[in-house]
Design a protein around this motif. Structure first.
Motif, short mmCIF file in Angstrom:
data_model
loop_
_atom_site.label_atom_id
_atom_site.label_comp_id
_atom_site.label_asym_id
_atom_site.label_seq_id
_atom_site.Cartn_x
_atom_site.Cartn_y
_atom_site.Cartn_z
N THR B 95 0.85 -1.19 0.00
CA THR B 95 0.00 0.00 0.00
C THR B 95 0.89 1.24 0.00
N ALA B 96 0.25 2.41 -0.15
CA ALA B 96 1.00 3.67 -0.15
C ALA B 96 1.84 3.78 1.12
N ALA B 97 1.21 3.53 2.27
CA ALA B 97 1.91 3.67 3.56
C ALA B 97 3.06 2.68 3.67
N LYS B 98 2.83 1.44 3.19
CA LYS B 98 3.87 0.41 3.28
C LYS B 98 5.04 0.73 2.35
N ALA B 128 -2.52 12.54 3.53
CA ALA B 128 -2.71 11.93 4.85
C ALA B 128 -3.80 10.86 4.84
N ASP B 129 -4.81 11.01 3.97
CA ASP B 129 -5.94 10.07 4.01
C ASP B 129 -5.77 8.90 3.04
N ARG B 130 -4.64 8.83 2.32
CA ARG B 130 -4.50 7.77 1.31
C ARG B 130 -3.52 6.67 1.70
N GLY B 131 -3.14 6.62 2.97
CA GLY B 131 -2.16 5.65 3.41
C GLY B 131 -2.49 4.22 3.05
N LYS B 143 1.02 9.18 -7.03
CA LYS B 143 2.09 8.18 -6.96
C LYS B 143 3.43 8.86 -6.76
N GLN B 144 3.68 9.94 -7.51
CA GLN B 144 4.97 10.60 -7.37
C GLN B 144 5.11 11.24 -5.99
N ARG B 145 3.99 11.72 -5.41
CA ARG B 145 4.06 12.25 -4.05
C ARG B 145 4.45 11.16 -3.05
N ILE B 146 3.85 9.98 -3.23
CA ILE B 146 4.21 8.85 -2.35
C ILE B 146 5.69 8.50 -2.54
N ALA B 147 6.15 8.53 -3.81
CA ALA B 147 7.56 8.22 -4.07
C ALA B 147 8.47 9.25 -3.40
N THR B 253 -3.28 22.98 -9.17
CA THR B 253 -4.51 22.64 -9.87
C THR B 253 -4.85 21.18 -9.71
N GLU B 254 -3.88 20.42 -9.29
CA GLU B 254 -4.16 18.99 -9.16
C GLU B 254 -4.97 18.74 -7.88
N ASN B 255 -5.95 17.92 -8.01
CA ASN B 255 -6.78 17.59 -6.86
C ASN B 255 -6.12 16.47 -6.07
N VAL B 256 -5.55 16.79 -4.93
CA VAL B 256 -4.82 15.75 -4.19
C VAL B 256 -5.56 15.29 -2.96
#
Lengths: 221, 256
Positions: B95-98, B128-131, B143-147, B253-256
């Motif tokens: 997962t994103a958090a892992k 914060a809410d996509r872990g 994805k790039q933010r998680i990276a 502009t990106e909805n994150v």
């Protein structure tokens, strides 16, 4: 005992023997084949994480030779080994030895292929973060290739069912043995048909379960 | 952390990918390396980020030579640098958090501390809410933010970005660079950013090195190089620049 009762008890006992043979040979071939498959993948001179061209060549040759051996000949050659390990060269227990050894190179190749499907850039990212080779194998290669690994193991189990029928020919017991002894040698076509149907159902069930587990892994990513 | 490259040379067969490159990359700033495809910029960043050893020359982090470290020290050194890749390269089985937890796990950090640090990092990159999200359910920008969060997990001294936004659309790309600028200031990071877009250099970097055929053709402050470009290739890059984005349109502009 009526005819139907006899068929049921014969087929039932043979089914248990087949399941025992396939289950234990799968376990043993995985114990030997998994490390061998991992070794084949990581020592690959082109894409491996620790290239060892000579070792890789030696392992590849051994695996190829074992894979090209006709199973029936391998089985006869391994009689002495069965006698050493199990104490006898006849019976379900003895059949597990050649079955396991025949499946090892197959399992190794299946695992090597699955691990090589992992995106090399993802492996490189893991290396860039400071992973040791062991961490790359355990935390990246194996989990990332899980869907292909499960599909490959399913294929191995199905092959083992086929091989176990052949092992019956040398007194290994099981459904293949039953079909030959009763269906062919005693002209009991009905028993042969039942035995073959049970094998078909078994293969189909394993395929369905394997595909289900594999897609579950896929959907969890 | 200050990085110094001393006459780096690297060849692949007959290809002289990096030819005698010496550079000083100042601490606590964003340093751009710009070049066309095949100019050797990606090889150069692989050498600086310790993914490959140069054939000749040396790489220094502050005053420590790092290109010839033995394997075990190399692994420890790599744990203190962050890299963000063009192809993102997240683990699909996690997962994103892992994914963010991975660099912490390999260092043997206790589970409860990993959990706290991952929550912090998810907050930092605005997810914060996509872990618990599976990687395949995230957008390219997410994805790039998680990276990026994963690259920063171990509090690195240096962050390398190898064409980090080349696979993303312009708006998402801009929001990622805003994030990198933000983080650079917050964490006092040395950022080395490889790109083929002069607009990225203009909008994000303080210093830039222009690479062509494996050599540094021009190097200095972005302001200075834009005012007085010397090499032809630099002039080409500047001439090809798209107009500066409309200032009204620079918001996220990106909805994150």
């Amino acid at each position: 005992m009526s005819d139907i009762q006899m068929i049921v008890s014969l087929v039932g006992a043979a089914t248990v023997q087949t399941i025992v043979m396939v289950f234990f040979s799968m376990v043993f071939s995985l114990i030997l084949g998994l490390p061998l498959g991992i070794l084949l993948c990581v020592t690959d001179p082109a894409v491996g994480i620790m290239p060892k061209p000579v070792l890789n060549q030696i392992l590849t040759r051994i695996v190829n030779v074992l894979r090209s051996f006709p199973f029936i000949i391998l089985m006869i050659l391994l009689f002495p080994l069965s006698r050493i390990i199990v104490g006898t060269s006849i019976g379900t227990g003895a059949a597990i030895v050649p079955l396991s050894i025949a499946a090892v190179p197959f399992v190794a190749r299946v695992i090597e292929t699955a691990l090589k499907e992992v995106n090399p850039e993802v492996v490189q990212a893991a290396r860039a973060m400071g992973s040791t080779n062991m961490q790359i194998i355990i935390k990246v290669l194996l989990p990332e290739s899980m869907p292909s690994l499960v599909a490959g193991i399913t294929l191995t189990v199905i092959n083992l069912i086929g091989y176990s029928a052949m092992a019956g020919a040398i007194g290994g017991g099981g459904l293949g043995d039953l079909a030959i002894r009763y269906g062919y040698q005693r002209f009991r076509t009905d028993i042969m048909i039942v035995a073959v149907i049970v094998i078909l159902v078994m293969v189909e069930a394993i395929q369905i379960i394997g595909t289900k587990i594999s897609t579950d892994f896929m959907n969890h990513r | 952390m200050h990085i110094r490259l001393e006459s780096l040379i690297h060849t692949y067969g007959d290809v002289h990918a990096v030819q005698n490159v010496s550079l000083d990359i100042p601490s606590n700033a964003i340093f751009g390396i710009i070049g066309r495809s095949g100019s050797g910029k990606s090889v150069l960043i692989r050498l600086i980020s310790l993914l490959e050893k140069p054939d000749d020359g040396a790489v220094y982090y502050d005053d420590e030579r790092v290109d010839d470290l033995p394997d075990d020290e190399l692994i420890l050194r790599r744990r203190r640098i962050g890299i963000v890749f063009q192809n993102i390269n997240l683990f699909n089985s996690r997962t994103a958090a892992k994914n963010i937890a991975y660099p912490l796990e390999i260092c043997g950090m206790p589970k409860d501390r990993i959990k706290a640090r991952v929550a912090e990092l998810l907050e930092l990159v605005g997810l914060a809410d996509r872990g618990n999200a599976q990687i395949s359910t995230l957008s390219g920008g997410q994805k790039q933010r998680i990276a990026i969060a994963r690259a920063l997990a171990n509090n690195p001294d240096i962050l390398f970005c190898d064409e980090a936004t080349s696979a993303l659309d312009p708006q998402t790309s801009r929001s990622i660079f805003e994030l990198i600028c933000d983080i650079q200031k917050k964490m006092n990071l040395t950022v080395v950013l490889v790109t083929h877009k002069m607009a990225v250099v203009r909008d994000v970097c303080s210093y830039v090195a222009v690479i062509d055929s494996g050599k540094v053709v021009e190097c200095g402050s972005v302001v200075g190089i834009f005012a007085h470009p010397k090499a032809d290739i630099t002039k080409d890059f500047i001439a090809d620049l798209p107009a500066r984005p409309d200032p009204k349109d620079t918001g996220r502009t990106e909805n994150v």
